[in-house]
Design an enzyme around this catalytic site. Structure first.
Site, mmCIF file in Angstrom:
data_model
loop_
_atom_site.group_PDB
_atom_site.id
_atom_site.type_symbol
_atom_site.label_atom_id
_atom_site.label_comp_id
_atom_site.label_asym_id
_atom_site.label_seq_id
_atom_site.Cartn_x
_atom_site.Cartn_y
_atom_site.Cartn_z
ATOM 1 N N ASP A 25 25.972 37.597 2.948
ATOM 2 C CA ASP A 25 25.931 36.757 1.750
ATOM 3 C C ASP A 25 25.009 35.608 2.175
ATOM 4 O OD1 ASP A 25 27.061 34.644 0.257
ATOM 5 O OD2 ASP A 25 28.959 34.564 1.065
ATOM 6 N N LYS A 87 18.452 27.854 -2.160
ATOM 7 C CA LYS A 87 18.637 29.053 -3.026
ATOM 8 C C LYS A 87 18.451 28.828 -4.489
ATOM 9 C CE LYS A 87 22.454 32.257 -4.034
ATOM 10 N NZ LYS A 87 23.765 32.840 -3.213
ATOM 11 N N GLU A 186 27.695 38.721 -6.083
ATOM 12 C CA GLU A 186 28.792 38.260 -5.092
ATOM 13 C C GLU A 186 30.225 38.771 -5.652
ATOM 14 O OE1 GLU A 186 27.579 34.141 -4.891
ATOM 15 O OE2 GLU A 186 25.606 34.765 -3.841
ATOM 16 N N ASP A 208 34.553 32.715 -8.316
ATOM 17 C CA ASP A 208 34.071 32.254 -7.187
ATOM 18 C C ASP A 208 33.046 30.907 -7.445
ATOM 19 O OD1 ASP A 208 31.961 31.837 -4.872
ATOM 20 O OD2 ASP A 208 31.057 33.913 -5.324
HETATM 21 MG MG MG Z 1 29.197 32.097 -2.054
#
Ligand code: MG
Ligand code: ADP
Length: 619
Positions: A25, A87, A186, A208
């Site tokens: 992850d 990211k 994800e 999420d």
């Molecule tokens: Mg995450």
């Protein structure tokens, strides 16, 4: 539907050999690595027992690169050499910096290159290189813990990552010497973790909310197959924004809102984050900043984040609509990401879906755990497993047609991997090249969609308009990357491109494009039928011209020829001046009627020719 195992040349095919595979992850805030051992997946800890690796990189003196907690500690004293949230920059271009700027207090190099590079003590680094540092640490952690080399990994990415962002993630893995089996979304990974544990069947929503991104996915689980029905979210919304909201509030309370002191601003953010996390377990928290002392209550915090939480719920509503589902058809809501620990978030999500969300797997680790399970399957360690993963494309993909119209080849929310072929033909007699323009979006016209790429299919043998058979194949692979190829059937002439848009769309842009398509649906339909009739008129005139060129001298008297040209001229005028498809349609009809006698005469003469061994011409 078991996955087939194909071994690479030279690799062992020993059936019981266990390949070491891991799930990663690679988060905006924290990263984790997990692996399946003795049939159960779990995250791996560092030597201090920590599972979460803060996604922070510090470039220290003497070429030393620190990643994680030790790098996080340097954020205050050496901010310019400490990179966080890289990211957000993955797959982005320098021109995206203005929209992302607020969250990224770095010194960007003025480069010619379109990839932003951050100036550090170690030179200029890109988000890809910084991400590779995180991956290297995780790889080393796994290999040290398990005493073996990793054969491959599954890396997770937000559902809204576009091609460029996925490519950047793969590049980072390459730099870290990792073999990537697959990138998966994800929320999908989280669903795998829950699906396998509970064998639940039915439709679920995965909510999420991490540090930097929000994703919602609507998934259908049945007989071990996960199908993603719809995805939505916001790649610039997360717990970091909660921190910013608190920091802003604190700076205002302390009357420091106009400060330019970078260190103070960073301290305000750290303080805000600590306060936020503390408020998960208590009603009040004490805050100290720059000599100011005060208290933040959970009620005030809830007010500060209310509009942010509402935004996430709006994305949930939209995804439900995309999947054509009502709230009560969702049997489970899965919570993922550290920010779903915030009680107000849980409360609002429960209120929206009218059911208690699932929180029984650690929301920080659930994504890595699901990815590890998927990696285990892809490594071939579970040949009997029937788990098959399906994701969806966020926007429709299509081609430019005559008249600037878009023909959809794959529509939005189609599950991937997918291959779709469509046949096209030439517009003009003797046409030897065809320009293929690939577009993304929901609108009817080329100019209101996004251009992904163009290529030309050449060397088509000259034929009558409409006789060539050109097959255009759209292929979207399991990672969401698109390739388009075109082939002329009679000769096998081929041409193709891989589409890697240099910069992707942000979800805000995707949202905008969807909204536009809904708001303009009626106008678009009108433009579409207008342009279709214009193309039709052009085709009729072309056909008449071609026919007359061939045989007007043998089949028509001068008076008839003038009559046909007059009919053609009236159509040409209507075609170029009218804004109403019906008028053009009527003009086409009128010209065709005027030409009826000529068509009949041509057919008769063709039949005669055909009988004497010639081809029937078409008009
Ligand atoms: Mg995450
Ligand atoms: P990402 O997926 O972006 O890497 P994570 O899922 O690791 O993010 O979530 C990180 C976010 O979760 C951070 O904003 C962090 O402050 C927040 N967070 C972690 N623990 C808590 C908590 N107990 N209460 C509130 N927020 C938390």
């Amino acid at each position: 539907m078991a996955l087939l195992q194909i071994s690479e040349p030279g690799m062992t095919t020993a059936p019981h050999q266990h390949r070491l595979a891991a799930g990663i992850d690679l988060g905006t805030t924290n990263s984790l690595i997990a692996t399946v051992r003795s049939g159960s997946a779990d995250t791996l800890a560092d030597e201090k027992g920590e599972h979460l690796l803060p996604s922070i990189i510090h470039y220290a003196e003497n070429d030393i690169v620190e990643v994680g907690e030790s790098a996080k500690e340097k954020a205050l004293e050496d901010p310019m050499n400490t990179l966080a949230s890289v990211k957000r920059l993955m797959g982005r271009g320098t021109e995206d910096l203005t929209t992302l700027g607020g969250h990224l207090p770095y010194d960007f190099a003025d480069t010619e290159s379109s990839v932003p590079r951050i100036k550090t003590r170690a030179g200029e680094v890109s988000a890809i290189e910084a991400s590779a540092e995180i991956l290297r640490v995780l790889k080393a952690r796994a290999e040290k813990t398990l005493g073996d080399d990793l054969s491959g990994v599954v890396i997770t990415v937000p559902a809204y990552f576009d091609d460029a962002q996925r490519e950047a993630t793969r590049d980072a893995a390459k730099l870290a010497n990792l073999n990537v089996y697959r990138l998966i979304n994800e929320p999908t990974a989280a669903a795998i973790a829950y699906g396998l544990d509970q064998k639940a069947e039915g439709v679920i929503a995965v909510y999420d909310l991490g540090g930097g991104t929000f994703d919602v996915s609507i998934l259908r689980l049945s007989k071990g197959v996960f199908e993603v029905l719809a995805t939505g979210g916001n790649s610039a919304l997360g717990g970091d924004d909660f921190d910013h909201a608190i920091a802003q509030w604190v700076l205002e309370q302390a009357q420091l809102e106009n400060t330019n002191d970078q260190k103070l601003l960073r301290r305000a953010l750290t303080t805000a984050r600590e306060a936020k996390e503390a408020l998960t377990g208590q009603e009040q928290v004490k805050i100290n900043l720059g000599g100011w002392e005060g208290e933040l209550s959970r009620t005030t915090f809830n007010q500060l984040i209310d509009s942010l939480v509402k935004k996430t719920l709006m994305a949930c509503r939209r995804s439900l609509r995309d999947a054509s589902l009502e709230k009560d058809q969702i049997i489970n809501v899965v919570m993922v990401g550290g920010s779903t620990r915030v009680p107000y978030v849980r409360e609002k999500v429960a209120e929206f879906f009218e059911k208690e969300p699932l929180v029984n797997i650690d929301p920080d680790r659930v994504v890595a755990i699901g990815a590890a399970q998927q990696a285990d399957v892809l490594a071939g360690n579970k040949p009997d497993d029937e788990m098959l993963l399906l994701d969806v494309i966020p926007l429709s993909l299509g081609l430019e047609m005559m008249g600037g119209l878009v023909e959809k080849v794959i529509s939005r929310n189609t599950t991937i991997p997918i291959t779709r072929a469509q046949e096209f033909t030439t517009f003009k007699d003797g046409q030897t090249a065809l320009s293929i323009h690939v577009l993304q979006g929901e609108r009817e016209t080329v100019e209101s969609n996004r251009s992904l790429g163009k290529f030309v299919l050449r060397n088509i043998p000259p034929m009558v308009a409409g006789a060539a058979r050109i097959k255009v194949i759209f292929q979207v692979d399991a990672d969401g990357l698109l390739s388009v190829s075109a082939e002329e059937a009679t000769t096998g002439t081929k041409s193709q491109i891989e589409i890697k848009p240099s910069y992707g769309l942000t979800d805000v842009e995707i949202e905008g494009m969807l909204r536009d398509s809904i708001e303009n649906a009626k106008a678009d339909m009108e433009i579409r039928s207008l342009r279709e009739q214009q193309v039709e008129a052009d085709r009729s005139m072309e056909a008449l011209d071609a026919a007359m060129k061939q045989d007007e001298s043998t089949l028509l008297s001068e008076e008839e020829r003038q009559r046909l040209l007059a009919a053609r001229e009236s159509l040409a005028v209507v075609r170029s001046t009218s804004e109403h498809s019906e008028e053009i349609k009527a003009a086409i009809k009128a010209m065709e009627k005027a030409a009826d006698f000529y068509v009949e005469r041509r057919m008769n003469s063709s039949v005669r020719e055909a009988m004497s061994g010639h081809n029937v011409d078409e008009f």
